[in-house]
Design an enzyme around this catalytic site. Structure first.
Site, short mmCIF file in Angstrom:
data_model
loop_
_atom_site.label_atom_id
_atom_site.label_comp_id
_atom_site.label_asym_id
_atom_site.label_seq_id
_atom_site.Cartn_x
_atom_site.Cartn_y
_atom_site.Cartn_z
N ASP A 39 0.85 -0.97 0.11
CA ASP A 39 -0.11 -0.17 0.16
C ASP A 39 1.08 0.68 0.04
O ASP A 39 1.83 1.17 0.35
CB ASP A 39 -1.03 -0.27 1.34
CG ASP A 39 -2.47 -1.16 0.89
OD1 ASP A 39 -1.98 -1.54 0.15
OD2 ASP A 39 -2.70 -1.18 1.94
N LYS A 61 -3.61 3.69 -2.31
CA LYS A 61 -4.40 4.24 -2.90
C LYS A 61 -4.32 5.43 -1.71
O LYS A 61 -4.44 5.62 -0.43
CB LYS A 61 -6.31 3.15 -1.90
CG LYS A 61 -6.07 2.43 -3.11
CD LYS A 61 -7.63 1.38 -1.73
CE LYS A 61 -8.05 0.02 -2.14
NZ LYS A 61 -9.03 -0.64 -0.94
N MET A 176 -7.97 7.77 9.59
CA MET A 176 -8.50 8.51 8.77
C MET A 176 -9.53 9.37 8.26
O MET A 176 -10.48 9.68 7.40
CB MET A 176 -9.07 8.16 7.40
CG MET A 176 -7.91 6.48 7.27
SD MET A 176 -8.03 4.75 6.40
CE MET A 176 -9.95 4.30 7.64
#
Length: 386
Positions: A39, A61, A176
């Protein structure tokens, strides 16, 4: 009879960012990897544990920018393992804490693919710790809630029970959540959390670029705008944030906030890099030196064959020590050929390379360069010595 190799997927949590927080089990899995699927926030230092022969596939991402959909990642893992490969899936933090590791594990299970889960250090606990914020404290709170700050965009309505959450736990950690800061603050205050509750935003936690902004629910949005806080980052809400002024240790290291370029040859940079990082620096390894043997070794080989004629042998680098003994052995000699010579070393590292071979060093200059060596030899080398 040839036995067909069976593939496996290791679902590995890579930790919050600091490569020192990566687990030993994670290292073991990477060392046997044929394929590494990783990632966005996985450190290159962690990836370096994998064999150079491994295939590295980036599936990171960022907000509204995905290199591969989750369904595509699921298929990729299954397809690679079905070919008999050892696949390591590296995900930031802990893959079962809003990491979608559960989805990937279920996909593999449904297709009969073997997998193993290797937990990682979750950013929900580690990042506040690096900011000097314990998520629980006996005098302040005994409860903790970890909440996603970024729910699925296709949801019709939030699945978060704000009426229960706002006052239901002493410490709230939103992962997040920077992009949704306004909504998070508004919902907490609307459902009973005091606007005076301490709050912290932590960006790039556990890394040399860590940035922390503190305030209260009443003013944290304004402070975030003033500081230009952008993702990735986490939000911590609760009285434990008030401990930060006393417990903030990470940013107090002497080189915190400094970026240092190490120009040593890559094979020799790691020790210096580790020392600088221990002092808080962000280190960029940019090798400007490559050490290679000269094409024609005949001059060195000739002198090695008559080593017994020398009174002194001076070594000006660790590389020199390594090459000297490599050629000495190639020419049929060994350390016994040095029995009549005194040894000098340009500095402590060079001297240690000689001591590891059982050799005593007579001279190490105070100044680790050629001029220092000349001064250190003054009065020691007699006329006529070689």
């Amino acid at each position: 009879m040839k036995v067909e190799r069976k593939g496996i997927v290791y679902l590995v949590g890579a930790g919050p960012g600091d490569p020192g927080l990566f687990t030993l089990r994670g290292v073991e899995c990477l060392r046997r990897a044929d394929v590494v699927v990783y990632d966005r926030l996985v450190s290159p230092r962690i990836l370096a544990h994998a064999p150079t022969s491994a295939e590295f596939i980036y599936v990171g991402k960022a907000s509204s920018a995905h290199t591969l959909s989750q369904e595509g990642i699921n298929r990729l893992l299954a397809d690679q393992a079905a070919q008999g490969k050892v696949v390591v899936r590296l995900k930031g933090g802990d893959l079962f804490v809003f990491g979608r590791g559960g989805e990937e594990a279920l996909y593999l299970h449904e297709r009969g693919i073997d997998f193993e889960v290797v937990p990682g250090v979750t950013s929900a606990v580690a990042v506040p710790a690096y900011a000097g914020i314990p998520v629980t404290h006996r005098d302040l709170t005994s409860s903790l809630a970890i909440v996603t700050g970024h729910e699925r965009p296709d949801k019709g309505e939030s699945s978060i029970r704000w009426d229960k959450l706002a006052t239901g736990a002493g410490t709230l950690v939103f992962l997040m959540g920077i992009e949704n800061l306004h909504s998070i603050v508004a919902n907490l205050v609307l459902h009973g959390r005091s606007a005076g509750t301490p709050c912290a935003l932590i960006r790039w936690g556990t890394l040399p670029g860590q940035h922390v902004v503190t305030g209260t629910l009443a003013d944290i949005e304004e402070k975030a705008r003033e500081a230009g806080v952008t993702p990735p980052g986490i939000i911590v809400v609760g009285e434990v944030v008030s401990l930060r002024p006393r417990l903030a240790w990470f940013e107090r290291r002497p080189l915190f906030g400094r970026r240092v370029v190490v120009t040593r040859a890559r094979s020799q940079a790691s020790n210096l890099t580790s020392l600088l990082e221990e002092l808080g620096a962000e280190v960029l390894e940019v090798p400007t030196i490559e050490v290679v043997p000269v094409v024609d070794m005949s001059a060195l080989d000739r002198e090695l064959s008559r080593l017994g004629q020398y009174d002194w042998v001076l070594f000006t680098s660790v590389n020199g020590v390594e090459l000297f003994f490599e050629r000495l052995l190639a020419c049929g000699g060994d350390v016994r050929d040095l029995h009549g010579a005194a040894l000098g070393a340009i500095g402590p590292a060079t001297a240690e390379a000689l001591r590891r071979r059982g050799l005593r060093v007579e001279v190490i200059p105070e100044e680790y360069r050629a001029e220092g060596m000349l001064r250190a030899l003054g009065g020691r080398v007699r006329p006529g010595q070689r």
